[in-house]
Design a protein around this motif. Structure first.
Motif, PDB file in Angstrom:
ATOM      1  N   VAL A   1       1.036  -1.176   0.118  1.00  0.00           N
ATOM      2  CA  VAL A   1       0.109  -0.067  -0.007  1.00  0.00           C
ATOM      3  C   VAL A   1       0.864   1.141   0.040  1.00  0.00           C
ATOM      4  O   VAL A   1       2.023   1.355   0.625  1.00  0.00           O
ATOM      5  CB  VAL A   1      -0.853   0.123   1.234  1.00  0.00           C
ATOM      6  N   GLY A   2       0.535   2.444  -0.534  1.00  0.00           N
ATOM      7  CA  GLY A   2       1.021   3.642  -0.580  1.00  0.00           C
ATOM      8  C   GLY A   2       0.946   4.128   0.746  1.00  0.00           C
ATOM      9  O   GLY A   2      -0.344   4.286   1.218  1.00  0.00           O
ATOM     10  N   ASP A   3       1.910   4.844   1.415  1.00  0.00           N
ATOM     11  CA  ASP A   3       1.622   5.395   2.616  1.00  0.00           C
ATOM     12  C   ASP A   3       0.566   6.544   2.585  1.00  0.00           C
ATOM     13  O   ASP A   3       0.072   6.783   3.905  1.00  0.00           O
ATOM     14  CB  ASP A   3       2.951   6.031   3.098  1.00  0.00           C
ATOM     15  N   GLN A   4       0.446   7.139   1.557  1.00  0.00           N
ATOM     16  CA  GLN A   4      -0.933   8.200   1.501  1.00  0.00           C
ATOM     17  C   GLN A   4      -2.198   7.915   0.674  1.00  0.00           C
ATOM     18  O   GLN A   4      -2.798   8.500   0.236  1.00  0.00           O
ATOM     19  CB  GLN A   4      -0.069   9.411   0.905  1.00  0.00           C
ATOM     20  N   ASP A   5      -2.268   6.489   0.705  1.00  0.00           N
ATOM     21  CA  ASP A   5      -3.234   5.898   0.002  1.00  0.00           C
ATOM     22  C   ASP A   5      -4.491   6.364   0.973  1.00  0.00           C
ATOM     23  O   ASP A   5      -4.734   5.964   1.792  1.00  0.00           O
ATOM     24  CB  ASP A   5      -3.305   4.618  -0.026  1.00  0.00           C
ATOM     25  N   GLY A   6      -5.421   7.453  -0.117  1.00  0.00           N
ATOM     26  CA  GLY A   6      -6.608   7.929   0.569  1.00  0.00           C
ATOM     27  C   GLY A   6      -7.929   6.979   0.385  1.00  0.00           C
ATOM     28  O   GLY A   6      -9.113   7.381   0.965  1.00  0.00           O
ATOM     29  N   SER A   7      -7.985   5.942  -0.601  1.00  0.00           N
ATOM     30  CA  SER A   7      -8.755   5.010  -0.877  1.00  0.00           C
ATOM     31  C   SER A   7      -8.916   3.810   0.065  1.00  0.00           C
ATOM     32  O   SER A   7      -9.902   3.188   0.352  1.00  0.00           O
ATOM     33  CB  SER A   7      -8.912   4.616  -2.438  1.00  0.00           C
ATOM     34  N   THR A   8      -7.642   3.176  -0.161  1.00  0.00           N
ATOM     35  CA  THR A   8      -7.583   2.019   0.740  1.00  0.00           C
ATOM     36  C   THR A   8      -6.561   2.226   1.668  1.00  0.00           C
ATOM     37  O   THR A   8      -5.292   1.674   1.278  1.00  0.00           O
ATOM     38  CB  THR A   8      -7.523   0.418  -0.076  1.00  0.00           C
ATOM     39  N   PRO A   9      -6.557   2.863   2.653  1.00  0.00           N
ATOM     40  CA  PRO A   9      -5.604   3.351   3.557  1.00  0.00           C
ATOM     41  C   PRO A   9      -4.540   2.156   4.122  1.00  0.00           C
ATOM     42  O   PRO A   9      -5.230   1.170   4.303  1.00  0.00           O
ATOM     43  CB  PRO A   9      -6.079   4.104   4.823  1.00  0.00           C
ATOM     44  N   PRO A  10      -3.305   2.287   4.710  1.00  0.00           N
ATOM     45  CA  PRO A  10      -2.594   1.336   5.217  1.00  0.00           C
ATOM     46  C   PRO A  10      -3.391   0.534   6.188  1.00  0.00           C
ATOM     47  O   PRO A  10      -3.111  -0.675   6.202  1.00  0.00           O
ATOM     48  CB  PRO A  10      -1.267   2.143   5.779  1.00  0.00           C
TER      49      PRO A  10
ATOM     50  N   PRO B   1      -3.258 -16.082   5.766  1.00  0.00           N
ATOM     51  CA  PRO B   1      -1.941 -16.723   6.269  1.00  0.00           C
ATOM     52  C   PRO B   1      -0.732 -16.536   5.665  1.00  0.00           C
ATOM     53  O   PRO B   1      -0.339 -16.604   4.518  1.00  0.00           O
ATOM     54  CB  PRO B   1      -2.386 -18.457   6.154  1.00  0.00           C
ATOM     55  N   ARG B   2       0.239 -16.018   6.442  1.00  0.00           N
ATOM     56  CA  ARG B   2       1.558 -15.836   6.193  1.00  0.00           C
ATOM     57  C   ARG B   2       1.615 -14.585   5.251  1.00  0.00           C
ATOM     58  O   ARG B   2       2.837 -14.668   4.515  1.00  0.00           O
ATOM     59  CB  ARG B   2       2.177 -17.004   5.805  1.00  0.00           C
ATOM     60  N   ALA B   3       0.701 -13.805   5.142  1.00  0.00           N
ATOM     61  CA  ALA B   3       0.897 -12.930   4.049  1.00  0.00           C
ATOM     62  C   ALA B   3       1.739 -11.746   4.479  1.00  0.00           C
ATOM     63  O   ALA B   3       2.059 -11.743   5.865  1.00  0.00           O
ATOM     64  CB  ALA B   3      -0.389 -11.977   3.883  1.00  0.00           C
ATOM     65  N   ARG B   4       2.585 -11.429   3.717  1.00  0.00           N
ATOM     66  CA  ARG B   4       3.493 -10.147   3.811  1.00  0.00           C
ATOM     67  C   ARG B   4       3.031  -8.537   3.571  1.00  0.00           C
ATOM     68  O   ARG B   4       1.906  -8.637   2.911  1.00  0.00           O
ATOM     69  CB  ARG B   4       4.740 -10.148   2.944  1.00  0.00           C
ATOM     70  N   TYR B   5       3.555  -7.783   4.287  1.00  0.00           N
ATOM     71  CA  TYR B   5       2.904  -6.416   4.034  1.00  0.00           C
ATOM     72  C   TYR B   5       3.728  -5.527   3.904  1.00  0.00           C
ATOM     73  O   TYR B   5       5.084  -5.410   4.649  1.00  0.00           O
ATOM     74  CB  TYR B   5       1.999  -6.204   5.330  1.00  0.00           C
ATOM     75  N   GLU B   6       3.768  -4.571   2.968  1.00  0.00           N
ATOM     76  CA  GLU B   6       4.969  -3.673   2.596  1.00  0.00           C
ATOM     77  C   GLU B   6       4.270  -2.141   2.410  1.00  0.00           C
ATOM     78  O   GLU B   6       3.187  -2.234   1.731  1.00  0.00           O
ATOM     79  CB  GLU B   6       5.466  -3.862   1.259  1.00  0.00           C
ATOM     80  N   VAL B   7       4.590  -1.146   2.956  1.00  0.00           N
ATOM     81  CA  VAL B   7       4.200   0.041   2.654  1.00  0.00           C
ATOM     82  C   VAL B   7       5.268   1.175   1.910  1.00  0.00           C
ATOM     83  O   VAL B   7       6.107   0.858   1.923  1.00  0.00           O
ATOM     84  CB  VAL B   7       4.045   1.021   3.946  1.00  0.00           C
ATOM     85  N   ILE B   8       4.667   1.573   0.693  1.00  0.00           N
ATOM     86  CA  ILE B   8       5.551   2.406  -0.030  1.00  0.00           C
ATOM     87  C   ILE B   8       5.631   3.855   0.175  1.00  0.00           C
ATOM     88  O   ILE B   8       4.403   4.303   0.308  1.00  0.00           O
ATOM     89  CB  ILE B   8       5.048   2.112  -1.408  1.00  0.00           C
ATOM     90  N   ALA B   9       6.673   4.534   0.313  1.00  0.00           N
ATOM     91  CA  ALA B   9       6.674   5.877   0.850  1.00  0.00           C
ATOM     92  C   ALA B   9       6.341   6.704  -0.360  1.00  0.00           C
ATOM     93  O   ALA B   9       6.688   6.414  -1.532  1.00  0.00           O
ATOM     94  CB  ALA B   9       8.140   6.194   1.327  1.00  0.00           C
ATOM     95  N   ASN B  10       5.635   7.997  -0.039  1.00  0.00           N
ATOM     96  CA  ASN B  10       5.428   8.787  -1.216  1.00  0.00           C
ATOM     97  C   ASN B  10       4.437   8.359  -2.153  1.00  0.00           C
ATOM     98  O   ASN B  10       4.828   8.825  -3.283  1.00  0.00           O
ATOM     99  CB  ASN B  10       6.589   9.583  -1.596  1.00  0.00           C
ATOM    100  N   ALA B  11       3.406   7.798  -1.785  1.00  0.00           N
ATOM    101  CA  ALA B  11       2.661   7.003  -2.805  1.00  0.00           C
ATOM    102  C   ALA B  11       1.112   7.072  -2.321  1.00  0.00           C
ATOM    103  O   ALA B  11       0.882   7.144  -1.177  1.00  0.00           O
ATOM    104  CB  ALA B  11       2.738   5.690  -3.101  1.00  0.00           C
ATOM    105  N   GLY B  12       0.149   7.559  -3.310  1.00  0.00           N
ATOM    106  CA  GLY B  12      -1.213   7.298  -2.747  1.00  0.00           C
ATOM    107  C   GLY B  12      -1.782   5.873  -3.145  1.00  0.00           C
ATOM    108  O   GLY B  12      -1.296   5.102  -2.964  1.00  0.00           O
ATOM    109  N   HIS B  13      -2.869   5.856  -3.888  1.00  0.00           N
ATOM    110  CA  HIS B  13      -3.582   4.648  -4.212  1.00  0.00           C
ATOM    111  C   HIS B  13      -3.102   3.995  -5.532  1.00  0.00           C
ATOM    112  O   HIS B  13      -3.309   2.905  -5.569  1.00  0.00           O
ATOM    113  CB  HIS B  13      -5.045   5.115  -4.402  1.00  0.00           C
ATOM    114  N   ILE B  14      -2.141   4.815  -6.042  1.00  0.00           N
ATOM    115  CA  ILE B  14      -1.837   4.083  -7.591  1.00  0.00           C
ATOM    116  C   ILE B  14      -0.210   4.102  -7.617  1.00  0.00           C
ATOM    117  O   ILE B  14       0.133   4.802  -8.286  1.00  0.00           O
ATOM    118  CB  ILE B  14      -2.396   4.827  -8.740  1.00  0.00           C
ATOM    119  N   PRO B  15       0.449   3.194  -6.500  1.00  0.00           N
ATOM    120  CA  PRO B  15       1.842   3.270  -6.789  1.00  0.00           C
ATOM    121  C   PRO B  15       2.488   2.865  -8.004  1.00  0.00           C
ATOM    122  O   PRO B  15       3.680   3.306  -8.246  1.00  0.00           O
ATOM    123  CB  PRO B  15       2.130   2.458  -5.510  1.00  0.00           C
TER     124      PRO B  15
END
Ligand SMILES: O=C(O)CC1=CCC(=O)O1
Length: 275
Positions: free
Chosen positions: A209-218, A229-243
């Motif tokens: 997810v983009g750190d500034q996603d206003g549609s589906t926030p972090p 189960p076992r999913a990974r999670y990553e945040v992308i800096a300086n991105a909205g909803h469409i990284p």
């Protein structure tokens, strides 16, 4: 340009590379966009992967068909397209409603899915009230009437400069989608709920997810990751909803690292199916 007749409608798609020779990544795009949003990611991955992109019904050059849709209509189209192209065991990367289509595809045809990349999406997105309000506004006043609000959630303030030609271009992409395709897909998102199904996902999965996603926030995307189960999670800096548009290099690096690890763990693919 490539087109196929699937479920009674014409779908526009593009394949780069040979699915028989390389692992296949399928990209499913978001509401109000067509597959051009993936361009800057695809150019970085081409050569190492075969890449399939397509315009879901009611978007881009694909037919509108009978709107409104259910998410299962969109899922059925992707199943039809993959069967038509004899692609199995693919990595499915879906953005927003594209991520819901990816979840629905896995629920119905796990044989088609080797790994999931769920980008700026949720098991459930928004409320019925939010989607019904948007559908009414678009039916009465057009997509342009809601475009500014949507674009604020799609892109960070620095991207949303009038001096940025890309911002104007993506605004054009949004407002030029067919109204029935757009509202039809709003209805599909409104009615989709993969909360139960998420717990049954048994392929390598990453939620991004983009750190500034206003549609589906972090917070929402993290909730989805915790359900799988076992999913990974990553945040992308300086991105909205469409990284894939705002931070394609960072997104590509995350995709590459995830696939290097998960494809390695599972063994090589050739000819679109596991050895
Ligand atoms: O356009 C939006 O508001 C964000 C969005 C929700 C579902 C989707 O595909 O995009």
């Amino acid at each position: 340009m490539q087109f196929a007749r699937i479920n009674g409608i014409t779908l526009h798609y593009q394949i780069i590379g040979a699915p028989a020779e390389k692992p296949v990544i399928v990209f499913a795009n978001s509401l109000g966009t067509d597959f051009r949003i993936w361009r800057d990611v695809i150019v970085r991955l081409a050569g190492d992967f075969a890449i399939l992109t397509y315009d879901k019904r009611g978007h881009g050059l694909s037919d509108i068909g009978n709107a409104p849709y259910s998410i299962e209509d969109h899922v059925g189209d992707l199943i039809g397209l993959l069967d038509h192209l004899s692609v199995r065991d693919a990595v499915i990367c879906g953005l927003s409603v594209g991520g819901m289509i990816a979840q629905g595809l896995y629920a119905r045809r796990p044989d088609l899915v080797r790994a999931l990349i769920l980008c700026d999406t949720g098991h459930k997105i928004g409320t019925a009230d939010i989607w019904n309000t948007r559908i009414t506004a678009v039916e009465e006043k057009g997509i342009e009437s809601i475009a500014d609000g949507v674009l604020e959630r799609w892109f960070t303030p620095s991207f949303r400069s009038e001096a940025n030609p890309a911002f104007k271009g993506y605004r054009n992409m949004l407002i030029r989608q067919p109204v029935a395709g757009y509202t039809g897909t709003c209805a599909a998102v409104r009615d989709a709920d993969y909360t139960e199904a998420a717990g049954r996902i048994a392929v390598p999965t990453i939620c991004i997810v983009g750190d500034q996603d206003g549609s589906t926030p972090p917070d929402l995307v993290l909730e989805l990751a915790k359900l799988i189960p076992r999913a990974r999670y990553e945040v992308i800096a300086n991105a909205g909803h469409i990284p894939c548009v705002e931070q394609p290099e960072a997104l590509t690096a995350i995709i590459r690292a995830f696939l290097a690890q998960s494809l390695e763990e599972e063994g090589p693919i050739a000819g679109g199916s596991r050895q």
